[in-house]
Write a protein that holds these residues in place. Sequence first.
Motif, PDB file in Angstrom:
ATOM      1  N   MET A 260       0.834  -1.203   0.000  1.00  0.00           N
ATOM      2  CA  MET A 260       0.000   0.000   0.000  1.00  0.00           C
ATOM      3  C   MET A 260       0.872   1.259   0.000  1.00  0.00           C
ATOM      4  N   HIS A 261       0.656   2.090  -1.025  1.00  0.00           N
ATOM      5  CA  HIS A 261       1.291   3.397  -1.096  1.00  0.00           C
ATOM      6  C   HIS A 261       0.254   4.513  -0.944  1.00  0.00           C
ATOM      7  N   HIS A 262      -0.911   4.322  -1.566  1.00  0.00           N
ATOM      8  CA  HIS A 262      -1.982   5.318  -1.562  1.00  0.00           C
ATOM      9  C   HIS A 262      -3.296   4.614  -1.272  1.00  0.00           C
ATOM     10  N   PRO A 263      -4.273   5.312  -0.706  1.00  0.00           N
ATOM     11  CA  PRO A 263      -4.153   6.689  -0.221  1.00  0.00           C
ATOM     12  C   PRO A 263      -3.448   6.720   1.129  1.00  0.00           C
ATOM     13  N   PRO A 264      -2.751   7.811   1.443  1.00  0.00           N
ATOM     14  CA  PRO A 264      -2.066   7.888   2.734  1.00  0.00           C
ATOM     15  C   PRO A 264      -3.041   8.205   3.867  1.00  0.00           C
ATOM     16  N   PHE A 265      -2.874   7.547   5.009  1.00  0.00           N
ATOM     17  CA  PHE A 265      -3.667   7.830   6.198  1.00  0.00           C
ATOM     18  C   PHE A 265      -2.710   8.251   7.312  1.00  0.00           C
ATOM     19  N   PRO A 266      -3.097   9.240   8.113  1.00  0.00           N
ATOM     20  CA  PRO A 266      -2.167   9.760   9.128  1.00  0.00           C
ATOM     21  C   PRO A 266      -1.655   8.712  10.102  1.00  0.00           C
ATOM     22  N   PRO A 271       5.276   2.981   2.537  1.00  0.00           N
ATOM     23  CA  PRO A 271       4.604   1.762   2.066  1.00  0.00           C
ATOM     24  C   PRO A 271       4.634   0.652   3.112  1.00  0.00           C
ATOM     25  N   TYR A 272       3.586  -0.191   3.098  1.00  0.00           N
ATOM     26  CA  TYR A 272       3.528  -1.324   4.008  1.00  0.00           C
ATOM     27  C   TYR A 272       2.794  -2.461   3.318  1.00  0.00           C
ATOM     28  N   ALA A 273       3.061  -3.679   3.762  1.00  0.00           N
ATOM     29  CA  ALA A 273       2.510  -4.871   3.115  1.00  0.00           C
ATOM     30  C   ALA A 273       1.232  -5.312   3.816  1.00  0.00           C
TER      31      ALA A 273
END
Length: 335
Positions: A260-266, A271-273
Amino acid sequence: MSGEERAHDARDGLYDRLRAYEGKPAAIAGRGKDPVNLPMIRHWCEAMGDAHPAYRGPDAVAPPTMLQAWTMGGLSGHQDRSEAYGELLGLLDGAGYTSVVATDCEQEYLRPLRPGDEITFDAVVESVSPRKTTKLGTGHFVTTRMDVRAGGELAGTHRFRILKYAPAARPAKPAESVEAAESVEAVEAVERPRRPRPVVNRDNAGFWEGVSAHRLLIQRCAACGTLRFPWLPGCNDCGAGEWDTVEAGGEGTVHSYVVMHHPPFPAFDPPYAVGLIELAEGVRMISNVVGVPYDKVRIGMPVRLEFQRVDEELELPVFRAVEDGPAAGPGEGER
């Protein structure tokens, strides 16, 4: 639409030119590359973990959510895209909206699709939105509606929406002071946004009670013994409403994953799997894969359940990669 965005559209006349494509064809006389067939249905059901008997045997029907699958062109693509749709996308590209992301889709099912059905389809540009500003950037939403037919009879409709946008500039990260970096108290004082809370209701409350006790509980049908996850009020296989639970042992493998790159959440640090984990008991669940960099996650990687506290109130089941596991195949993709 903000006043600034309206003014921008009025100045360059772009929105008027975009709207002129509403109602024009996006695809003409498209044909499915394959008839509806049992192997594709089987692969879909295996990927989704759907064992409903309606999708098997001599009288099988296709899962309704496969509607779009029968129209897709694959890596070689389709030759049925209309000239008007190409012009619309070219107009957006020329205005600087060169990036694209799919945002959502809506489907309506009018009759079941059965093996042997020959699929045809047409699509139309249903709407183009005014200029919008999003977290990803500024651009226009384009919605197309596809009418899917089987043997000439309308079988369903598929609305698909994309955002054509110019990526937003990433804000520069403020420099951290040496004093703050060296001060444990200052670091601890920084307030991190909280993770979204899970929706707990009468159908899944037992699962979250298990998590709070560091137990991963799987539902088991009291009538036929089928295990199911996520928790549901009734059995997928036999429809019975009675059930009990079994506790997962914690062993699993990565069946599939995305980065996951987008959408960003605070509350998250992309990126994370995010993995689709196949548990040793045979059911699958979605959770984070931890313990290795996101770009080292692989399909087939062995993982082990653990519980991760993300704040003072919330603890979540995650899966840690097991060291010295067997070699795995190539990964999925990234988002």
